[in-house]
Design an enzyme around this catalytic site. Structure first.
Site, PDB file in Angstrom:
ATOM      1  N   ARG A 146       0.715   6.067  -5.345  1.00  0.00           N
ATOM      2  CA  ARG A 146       1.395   6.630  -6.505  1.00  0.00           C
ATOM      3  C   ARG A 146       2.582   7.461  -6.025  1.00  0.00           C
ATOM      4  O   ARG A 146       2.589   7.960  -4.893  1.00  0.00           O
ATOM      5  CB  ARG A 146       0.448   7.514  -7.314  1.00  0.00           C
ATOM      6  N   LYS A 170      -5.712  11.624  -7.038  1.00  0.00           N
ATOM      7  CA  LYS A 170      -6.081  12.447  -8.185  1.00  0.00           C
ATOM      8  C   LYS A 170      -7.328  13.260  -7.865  1.00  0.00           C
ATOM      9  O   LYS A 170      -8.254  12.774  -7.224  1.00  0.00           O
ATOM     10  CB  LYS A 170      -6.337  11.560  -9.411  1.00  0.00           C
ATOM     11  N   HIS A 241       5.488   2.758  -9.911  1.00  0.00           N
ATOM     12  CA  HIS A 241       4.207   2.155 -10.276  1.00  0.00           C
ATOM     13  C   HIS A 241       4.286   0.634 -10.298  1.00  0.00           C
ATOM     14  O   HIS A 241       3.261  -0.038 -10.152  1.00  0.00           O
ATOM     15  CB  HIS A 241       3.749   2.693 -11.637  1.00  0.00           C
ATOM     16  N   ARG A 244       3.170  -0.461  -7.087  1.00  0.00           N
ATOM     17  CA  ARG A 244       1.707  -0.299  -7.009  1.00  0.00           C
ATOM     18  C   ARG A 244       1.012  -1.491  -7.664  1.00  0.00           C
ATOM     19  O   ARG A 244       0.057  -2.051  -7.118  1.00  0.00           O
ATOM     20  CB  ARG A 244       1.316   1.015  -7.682  1.00  0.00           C
ATOM     21  N   HIS A 267      -8.930   4.170  -7.215  1.00  0.00           N
ATOM     22  CA  HIS A 267      -9.501   4.140  -8.560  1.00  0.00           C
ATOM     23  C   HIS A 267     -10.958   4.601  -8.510  1.00  0.00           C
ATOM     24  O   HIS A 267     -11.741   4.103  -7.701  1.00  0.00           O
ATOM     25  CB  HIS A 267      -9.465   2.723  -9.140  1.00  0.00           C
ATOM     26  N   TYR A 276      -5.960  -5.871 -12.929  1.00  0.00           N
ATOM     27  CA  TYR A 276      -5.062  -6.721 -12.163  1.00  0.00           C
ATOM     28  C   TYR A 276      -5.539  -8.171 -12.081  1.00  0.00           C
ATOM     29  O   TYR A 276      -4.746  -9.075 -11.859  1.00  0.00           O
ATOM     30  CB  TYR A 276      -4.867  -6.145 -10.756  1.00  0.00           C
TER      31      TYR A 276
END
Length: 289
Positions: A146, A170, A241, A244, A267, A276
């Site tokens: 990211r 995150k 992104h 990504r 994730h 995806y």
């Protein structure tokens, strides 16, 4: 309400370790909520009921809020009211029977391989900022990082001997992402030769520097990628992104394991990574998301 909101925001920052961007989104949603309550003379949290919340949602719809924004708003105030009840700031949770609206999940834009190559080959390698940009683009595409993660990278997070980069995602969760030979070559030259010239008289451990020797900003990276996209004649929405998304999709196209891609992307839920897989088939797959 102001006190409870600040206590809640402190809670999600300290206890849940959410990112500043996520906390900012929560803060904006709660400000909309508080402003609506104040406009309607609702002075205490226990005066809020299901009808008031539904009327607030109706107001946001009239203001042009999308179903996706409404879904996030409801998630925010539901979490807020659960916190208030648990901490005994409130006697009830008025969001119990509020339903979250469904919204269509949009498949992300993904670059074709030839578009990725065109983008990567656009920077001028004879210039320091051009070499920096090529290295950064190579790293974004090779790792699926990211933009927030790449601006937080320090030189010490890159292990060129072992061939990996340490990424803090995150919630400050750490993950290790392997590097390929090409990006290792660019990083080696950038760190040993180019970065010292960009550093000048400043002192920082940030990996990617601007022309003043300071860490590149989020806005700076967005601007760089957009400019190269225009030069490469890429007629798609192009953001950090996008690289990504392209990274994940191309890995899966070449037979990579879904769990491995999940780990590399950082994730927490594999259902996010499964998005995806829809890009590998027809657009009808979006209906199953």
């Amino acid at each position: 309400m102001n006190t409870i909101i600040e206590e809640y925001l402190n809670f999600i920052q300290i206890e849940k370790g959410l990112s500043n961007n996520t906390i900012g989104a929560y803060r904006r949603d709660l400000k909309k909520y508080k402003d609506y309550l104040e406009d309607n003379k609702i002075s205490h949290i226990d005066f809020i009921d299901r009808q008031i919340i539904q009327e607030c949602l109706g107001h946001l719809i009239d203001m042009g809020q999308s179903s996706k924004s409404l879904a996030r708003f409801i998630s925010t105030i539901r979490s807020f009211h659960q916190f208030a009840l648990r901490e005994k700031y409130a006697a009830k949770d008025p969001t119990v029977l509020i339903e979250t609206p469904k919204y269509e999940k949009k498949l992300p834009d993904v670059l074709e391989i030839d578009e990725v190559i065109a983008l990567l080959e656009t920077p001028d390698l004879t210039k320091n900022n051009g070499y920096r940009d090529r290295t950064m683009l190579e790293l974004l595409y090779a790792t699926g990082m990211r933009v927030t993660e790449i601006i937080q990278l320090d030189v010490e997070d890159v292990n060129l001997i072992m061939g990996f980069v340490r990424v803090f995602g995150k919630g400050n969760k750490e993950r290790i992402v392997p590097l390929g030979d090409t990006v290792i070559e660019y990083l080696t030259t950038y760190i040993e030769t180019v970065r010292p010239q960009l550093l000048k008289q400043t002192t920082t451990q940030a990996l990617f520097l601007n022309m003043h020797g300071k860490s590149l900003s989020r806005q700076g990276i967005w601007k760089i990628i957009k400019q190269y996209g225009l030069k490469a004649n890429i007629n798609k929405t192009l953001t950090p992104h996008t690289l990504r998304h392209s990274f994940a999709t191309h890995l899966l196209e070449n037979g990579a394991d879904l769990r491995a891609v999940q780990e590399m992307l950082g994730h927490s839920d594999i259902s996010t990574t499964q998005l995806y897989t829809c890009l590998l088939y027809t657009s009808d797959a979006a209906d199953d998301l």
